[in-house]
Design an enzyme around this catalytic site. Sequence first.
Site, PDB file in Angstrom:
ATOM      1  N   HIS A  92     -15.189  11.909 -54.659  1.00 39.72           N
ATOM      2  CA  HIS A  92     -13.692  12.296 -54.657  1.00 39.72           C
ATOM      3  C   HIS A  92     -13.271  11.035 -54.318  1.00 39.72           C
ATOM      4  CE1 HIS A  92     -10.022  14.010 -53.057  1.00 39.72           C
ATOM      5  NE2 HIS A  92     -10.066  15.048 -53.670  1.00 39.72           N
ATOM      6  N   GLU A 168      -9.286  11.816 -61.517  1.00 38.08           N
ATOM      7  CA  GLU A 168      -8.044  12.765 -59.989  1.00 38.08           C
ATOM      8  C   GLU A 168      -6.846  11.361 -59.936  1.00 38.08           C
ATOM      9  OE1 GLU A 168      -9.351  16.013 -58.203  1.00 38.08           O
ATOM     10  OE2 GLU A 168      -9.757  14.733 -57.254  1.00 38.08           O
TER      11      GLU A 168
HETATM   12  P1  PGA Z   1      -4.993  18.432 -55.347  1.00 34.64           P
HETATM   13  O1  PGA Z   1      -5.693  17.741 -54.379  1.00 34.64           O
HETATM   14  O2  PGA Z   1      -4.852  19.933 -55.771  1.00 34.64           O
HETATM   15  O3  PGA Z   1      -4.149  18.878 -53.244  1.00 34.64           O
HETATM   16  O4  PGA Z   1      -3.854  17.097 -55.324  1.00 34.64           O
HETATM   17  C1  PGA Z   1      -7.142  17.743 -55.872  1.00 34.64           C
HETATM   18  C2  PGA Z   1      -8.314  16.840 -55.528  1.00 34.64           C
HETATM   19  O5  PGA Z   1      -7.399  15.638 -54.021  1.00 34.64           O
HETATM   20  O6  PGA Z   1      -9.127  16.930 -56.150  1.00 34.64           O
END
Ligand code: PGA
Length: 252
Positions: A92, A168
Amino acid sequence: MKKLVIANWKMNPDTQAEAEKLITAYAGLKIPAAAEAVLAPPSPYIVLAKQSLKNMELGAQDAYWMDEAPATGEVSPAMLRDLGVKYVIVGHSETRRALKETDDDVWKKLAAVQLDGMTPVLCVGEPLEVREKGEKAAADYVLKQLLANTETLITYCPILNQAVIAYEPVWAISTSGSGEEETPEDAAKMISLIRDTMVSKCHLEGLRVIYGGTVNRSTAASFLARPEIDGVLVGRASLNADEFQDILNAAI
Ligand code: PGA
């Protein structure tokens, strides 16, 4: 294929009492037939979640890359497997930043998780300064995270077979502070590129690629409706069980 909808509570909530309350609310969620739901709470709450949740799979937010090592502060894949965890997030952007993880570290974690019989959820995504250089720069950055070097790739191709990749874009994560949001069209484009590249390099069939970054009750349907997007990774909005139910309901 069902849409994978993962709640990533990050470092929330602050107390066991609040966690119990939220887990109880999660235990009452109705999972639509089109969705597979996963809760990835912070490690101290995994056992609580395991005791109460019969309606969804358990996830973890990170794991160490070895089952046995002098590694203070870490959690081994074997421990997570023993608790019944099925999905483990690796790489992540917040973990990469906080622990100064390299692509190599992330891939070792991915391998360890998979060897212990769980499904890694490998996060990739470009930061804002890269996205500002344009689509090609963003694509190059993400593909580099995936294809760190050919030797690694050959080693890891078989391991990737069962993995989930989460695209992401760092700047679109709600806590990034950029205030920018990714469009479902652009997310779908990057996800197609990721899938096509991995299929051609590793001959992977059935690779799931999901999207994460400010998915909430207003945006979920537009991401989940895209056939290219196999699911969503939800941070902030997953801290509200009613909102997470709406997100699950958007899976078609
Ligand atoms: P968010 O986070 O939905 O708060 O943007 C997603 C993530 O970091 O996995």
